[in-house]
Write a protein that holds these residues in place. Sequence first.
Motif, PDB file in Angstrom:
ATOM      1  N   GLY A 106      -6.797  -0.109  -4.535  1.00 19.38           N
ATOM      2  CA  GLY A 106      -7.406   0.371  -5.772  1.00 19.38           C
ATOM      3  C   GLY A 106      -7.742  -0.781  -6.701  1.00 19.38           C
ATOM      4  N   GLN A 125     -10.492  -3.615   1.403  1.00 24.71           N
ATOM      5  CA  GLN A 125     -11.115  -2.352   1.782  1.00 24.71           C
ATOM      6  C   GLN A 125     -10.331  -1.666   2.904  1.00 24.71           C
ATOM      7  OE1 GLN A 125     -15.213  -3.108   2.549  1.00 24.71           O
ATOM      8  NE2 GLN A 125     -15.840  -1.501   1.111  1.00 24.71           N
ATOM      9  N   GLN A 126      -9.919  -2.484   3.879  1.00 27.14           N
ATOM     10  CA  GLN A 126      -9.111  -1.949   4.977  1.00 27.14           C
ATOM     11  C   GLN A 126      -7.839  -1.298   4.471  1.00 27.14           C
ATOM     12  OE1 GLN A 126      -8.084  -5.038   7.726  1.00 27.14           O
ATOM     13  NE2 GLN A 126     -10.122  -5.127   8.617  1.00 27.14           N
ATOM     14  N   ASP A 148      -7.550   0.086   1.608  1.00 29.59           N
ATOM     15  CA  ASP A 148      -7.853   1.115   0.634  1.00 29.59           C
ATOM     16  C   ASP A 148      -7.308   0.737  -0.743  1.00 29.59           C
ATOM     17  OD1 ASP A 148      -9.336   3.299   0.603  1.00 29.59           O
ATOM     18  OD2 ASP A 148      -7.955   4.582   1.738  1.00 29.59           O
ATOM     19  N   ALA A 197       0.830  -1.204   0.000  1.00 23.58           N
ATOM     20  CA  ALA A 197       0.000   0.000   0.000  1.00 23.58           C
ATOM     21  C   ALA A 197       0.865   1.256   0.000  1.00 23.58           C
ATOM     22  CB  ALA A 197      -0.924  -0.020   1.225  1.00 23.58           C
ATOM     23  N   ARG A 219       1.448   4.360  -2.769  1.00 25.64           N
ATOM     24  CA  ARG A 219       1.312   5.798  -2.486  1.00 25.64           C
ATOM     25  C   ARG A 219       2.570   6.550  -2.892  1.00 25.64           C
ATOM     26  NH1 ARG A 219      -1.408   3.839   2.150  1.00 25.64           N
ATOM     27  NH2 ARG A 219       0.482   3.915   3.401  1.00 25.64           N
TER      28      ARG A 219
END
Lengths: 547, 236
Positions: free
Chosen positions: B168, B163-164, B166, B128, B132
Amino acid sequence: MRRPPLTAAGGWLAALTAALLLLAVLPSKAAPLPDVSAEQIAAGKRLYREGRTGDGTLLRAAVRSDVAMRGAGLACTNCHRRSGLGSSEGGIGIPPIAGNTLFMAQSNNLVRNYSQGELSNISRPAYTLQTLARALREGINSSGAPMSPLMPRFDLSDADIAAVAAYLRTLSAAPAEGITEHEMHFATVLTPDATPAEREAMLEVMKAYFVRKNAGTRGETRRAERAPFHKEWTYSAYRKWVLHEWTLSGPPATWAGQLDALYRKQPVFVLLGGIGRGDWQPVHDFCERRELPCLFPHLNAPPPHAERDFYSVYFSRGLRLEAEALAAHWRRNGHDGETLLQVYRAGADREAAVALLRAAVPGGEDHRIAAGDTPDAAYWKRLLRRVQADRVVLWLEAQDLDGVAALEDGAHAPAAIYASSTLLPDPALLPAMQRLHLLHPYQLPGQERQLARLRVWAKQAGIQPRELRVQADAYFAVTLAGEALMHIRSNLSRDYLIERIEHMTDSMLYTSTYPRLSLAPGQRYAAKGAYIWHLAADADTAQWVVP
Amino acid sequence: MNTTDHTTRLHLRTLLCALGFGIATLAHGADMGHDHAMHDHSMHDHAMHAAAPQAASMENHEHHMQAMNQTGYQRAVVRYTLPSLQLTDSRGQPVDVAQLLDTDRPLAVNFIFTSCTTICPIMSATFAQAQRQMGVDARDIQWISISIDPEYDTPERLSAYAQQLDAGANWHFLTGDLDSIIAVQKAFAVYRGDKMNHAPTTLLRAGRHQPWVRLDGLTSSAELVQEYRQLAAATH
């Protein structure tokens, strides 16, 4: 103190000196306990378990030098576990941090001589509040060495650090109840809805296992008394196993009181095995309230939300698993829009399954057979004329199936009939039918090699095969408990026992009627799927469904 | 250090890990010196050799050794042949693995399970954060996380997990039947039998017909981004 060099000539002398020094300082005391309040301990527990800091915000940290993480995933309990006694995963060791380890100096030349990896970190001075703060914020251990990059570098206030230190001092510190110097007490719960034959089958296996276990332990106890210092912790774990039968009576609402009374009379370390056909929630709640492991009872209806709790571990979700498997099969095979007739008798296990499947398949009807009725061919024909359904599920036992073949006759015959294998333990007793499918979370015929160990053991113990699923479940429960207790050695913490079971179930050479049993942290139902087995076809055409 | 030493130590470590660190309580109190404990070897440790792909060819050995000395992971360049397998994504849709990987887009693959408490949360957080850090560049990449606990990690659980994080649309979470999941782990030489033994492995590939860069061990997100950039630069 620096370790003296172990030359060939001086090696033994040095080792002996080291051993004597070690003995001289054992047992060392933890640093004196600073004054802490109950509120501080509670705040520390929130931080440890939920990752919530004193001001209510979520824990923040950097992991592996730059990976920013936030929230409950960072809570200490994730890696160091609820017991605080650490874990290992994929060869990465997570050290114990419960207070009576953390706040004591750790030294272990035996280990260090063989390992210069993570385990060498075991040798370190006792942590103080100051060095703990440095470890949590900067990742420097009490020796001044950098810690594993896996250890998060936390953003914590002084108050948070004091709170977590206060909690760690209490963690796994109290001796567990149910254990005396020479004995370890177990209870097995029997609810009134299990038949006498089932109860006896379970107890016979458990008692035989305990007898054999204790026969082996006798020698171990003697060895413990004469154990060399470096093996004390191994042998001191051995105790005589004592089994108590806790037979409940009356309605489930009264069981909590009965269990409490039994526990007060004889505290136990673990509830092992056990048997029940209907409601088990009162036993589950008792275990959670007492923080008492309840390991692998043989049930039809385990509570549905065990994964929100910690202390009970189940084989499967029972009849619910069968209902869920059929619901998933229904959906995946495009039966949406078809109607379903469910036929059942009263009982908490069956009613739970009926409700669950009905929620997934809205069309059709649920028919409960009245207490005085004995269904025959005419009964089934009448029922089918009244309720025309595309498919039928029978949540029934063998004695209700005498005339059930009549369902396949005539214009209203359903496309498929399903029956619960848990309620029908012997497929050989089923009537020959073309459309009958078993909802079968167990091994198929021909796969039962996994029971070979049980068969050999039972033969040696003089136990005849009967109620095979009950015997196999009981044998699994006792052997797993035996192995897990061997793993935890003298760390006799109930939390740690559960953590070891979460960790070792997958790799155990188990004996079970289930095709596969698997757990992991937080998982509480070991069997995950069921076969939809069309009995008229070859067993190898059975479809494995994981809902 | 010779190979026998490695093996002995590896076995001892495995044994000790299996004891769940009960051993730490062995010798309370006595401070026998901690000279050897002054260095944290955890991520350089030779236990990581267990994670080296056995059947895979190792190109660029020099670089691999260098990387191992400087960072907490090992790097190898390998080629894998993937069988045709059908997995399921977090929406419950079937995914043909060979088809998914038959792309010119760069790929990043790891192996996780949702109830894993120790290394998977970090691996997922690393994916994740690397996304970013890369900003728009991350969108060119297909990120793939394959569950090694497929019977527990249903599409619903994977979807909640995604979902936790985030995650894509270009981060795929895959599950499947047990046999297919074992087959895909074997194809990538990451299968360890028991999911509790799994080791952190990340695989990167620049495009179709390119070899995989295999990272064994935990990378920081900057290291992962760096590895990807190096790979992208070398193939363009």
